[in-house]
Design an enzyme around this catalytic site. Structure first.
Site, PDB file in Angstrom:
ATOM      1  CD  GLN A 128      -3.520   7.755  -8.855  1.00 20.58           C
ATOM      2  OE1 GLN A 128      -4.307   6.464  -9.601  1.00 20.58           O
ATOM      3  NE2 GLN A 128      -3.983   6.013  -7.722  1.00 20.58           N
ATOM      4  N   GLY A 129      -0.380  10.892  -9.123  1.00 17.93           N
ATOM      5  CA  GLY A 129       0.541  11.205  -9.480  1.00 17.93           C
ATOM      6  C   GLY A 129       1.305   9.580  -8.372  1.00 17.93           C
ATOM      7  CE1 TYR A 130      -0.898   7.035  -5.235  1.00 18.28           C
ATOM      8  CE2 TYR A 130      -1.794   5.598  -4.983  1.00 18.28           C
ATOM      9  CZ  TYR A 130      -1.611   6.231  -4.516  1.00 18.28           C
ATOM     10  OH  TYR A 130      -2.335   7.223  -3.356  1.00 18.28           O
ATOM     11  CB  SER A 131       2.222   4.066 -12.213  1.00 19.96           C
ATOM     12  OG  SER A 131       1.463   3.143 -12.054  1.00 19.96           O
ATOM     13  CD  GLU A 246      -7.000   3.342  -8.060  1.00 24.00           C
ATOM     14  OE1 GLU A 246      -6.652   3.233  -9.640  1.00 24.00           O
ATOM     15  OE2 GLU A 246      -6.401   3.375  -7.353  1.00 24.00           O
ATOM     16  CG  ASN A 380      -6.372  -8.372 -11.984  1.00 28.33           C
ATOM     17  OD1 ASN A 380      -6.326  -6.995 -11.829  1.00 28.33           O
ATOM     18  ND2 ASN A 380      -7.343  -8.283 -12.599  1.00 28.33           N
ATOM     19  CD  GLU A 381      -0.842 -11.382 -13.571  1.00 28.39           C
ATOM     20  OE1 GLU A 381      -1.186 -10.708 -14.347  1.00 28.39           O
ATOM     21  OE2 GLU A 381      -1.116  -9.958 -13.197  1.00 28.39           O
TER      22      GLU A 381
END
Length: 394
Positions: A128-131, A246, A380-381
């Site tokens: 996965q290329g997200y961050s 996800e 989670n924030e």
């Protein structure tokens, strides 16, 4: 409310147990038991995927027309739980649970026909290329650029925390194709062959001593526009759709197995003699039952096509934080042990020190690895912000 399984469900559970007994080899079981994260090593999770695919059970949550089983939500819960209890290798969710729903919902017919069978067969292994550095939970600020050049995009930039990129032959990625409007409006979702020239993978070694994540660099990487999913600039909408799937992963089965392991270790080390520890263990058990009910509700709605964005955020928050709590209880149970030399666990570079029983290597590695659970897939924030906005209107 009668929460007991029906006779048909009990018969299905017996069928699953018989299948696992006949097909889960000692090597596969050992690999599953040794997994310190949501990912087993590629050799083992692909090996187990092929066993399941031969049975037609590789993707229970997929629609039947694409190779799914047609099982009810209860049957899927039974299957997940029995696999967790039997300690099967963890299948990579990247293809089966993350990019596949996107391909089904937004892909062209030729993309569905090409990619979906390859995911089931284990021929394609996805990352996965997200961050990016500075663009994790603030994903809209990503800078990895894709510039149009005829029938291709030329991609330059970097992705980070890319899980198992060193094993993957394909990546689904978010890239910036426009900088003129709102940040969310200039993002495109694209599929990348990891063998394309210009891609460099740099390992990142985690606190647990694992090589699970990486930084991936793109230097003039040419990707066909035919690999784009959806329209140019539609990536933000597609990314949110993927993240619902996800975040709606099944957490309860894994927590249940971890809690069982903690109880066994606590009994062996004497931690169960501590009343306060027993209370915390019982509280975790009650929270697990609540989590299980939440999972049933969210999975049932998603199987009917509902997005359940707020509910999936709640499930992700509950599941990851409960797993972390159980991991902490595991370390507390280990602290009661005084162990002989042969059971000591030595982390690379650490001093030789007795840390617990034979379960210690996996339990300590799980604790360290799972600190990231409340960060990945959106911290989670951020999940609490989503819930407060969608549910409370804040």
């Amino acid at each position: 409310m009668d929460l007991r399984f029906s006779k048909a469900d009990e018969a299905f559970r017996a069928e699953v147990r018989a299948f696992l007994r006949d097909n889960l080899t000692d090597d596969l079981r050992a690999a599953g038991r040794a997994a310190a994260s949501a990912f087993s090593e590629k050799e083992w999770n692909i090996g187990w995927l092929k066993v399941l695919n031969a049975k037609g059970w590789a993707a229970p949550h997929w629609p039947v027309e694409h190779g799914g089983t047609g099982w009810s939500v209860t049957q899927r819960y039974i299957f997940d739980t029995e696999c967790a209890l039997a300690q099967t290798p963890n299948l990579s969710p990247m293809g089966l649970k993350m990019v596949s729903p996107v391909i089904m919902a937004f892909g062209r017919p030729d993309q569905k026909a090409f990619y979906l069978p390859r995911i089931l067969a284990g021929e394609d292994y996805w990352c996965q290329g997200y961050s990016e550095p500075g663009s994790g939970s603030d994903l809209a600020s990503l800078k990895c650029r894709a510039v149009s050049d005829g029938d291709d995009y030329i991609i330059d930039g970097t992705k980070i925390w890319t899980t198992q990129a060193h094993f993957a032959n394909r990546m689904f990625a978010l890239v910036r194709t426009d900088t003129s409007g709102k940040p969310q409006e200039g993002i495109t979702f694209i599929l990348i062959d990891m063998a394309t020239p210009g891609i460099t993978i740099q390992p990142i070694i985690t606190l647990a001593g694992d090589h699970e994540v990486n930084q991936v660099f793109f230097d003039g990487v040419r990707v066909p526009k035919a690999n784009r999913i959806g329209a140019e600039g539609e990536g933000w909408t597609i990314a949110k759709y993927l993240l619902v799937h996800e975040r709606s992963s099944s957490y309860g089965a894994g927590v249940r197995v971890s809690l069982k392991r903690v109880r066994e270790v606590a009994a062996a080390t004497g931690a169960l003699d501590d009343h306060a520890f027993r209370m915390r263990l019982a509280e975790a058990g009650v929270a697990l039952e609540a989590l299980t009910m939440t999972e049933h509700r969210v999975m049932a709605a998603i199987s009917q096509g509902a997005m359940m964005a707020a509910e999936s955020s709640m499930l992700k928050t509950q599941g990851t934080e409960l797993m972390q709590r159980v991991n902490e209880l595991g370390l507390e149970a280990l602290q009661h042990a005084v162990m002989p030399y042969e059971h000591r666990w030595i982390r690379p570079g650490a001093n030789d020190a007795p840390l617990g029983p034979q379960e210690a290597p996996v339990m300590i590695a799980q604790y360290l690895n799972n600190r990231a659970m409340s960060i990945y897939a959106g911290a989670n924030e951020v999940q609490r912000n989503i819930m407060s906005k969608l549910v409370l209107g804040l």
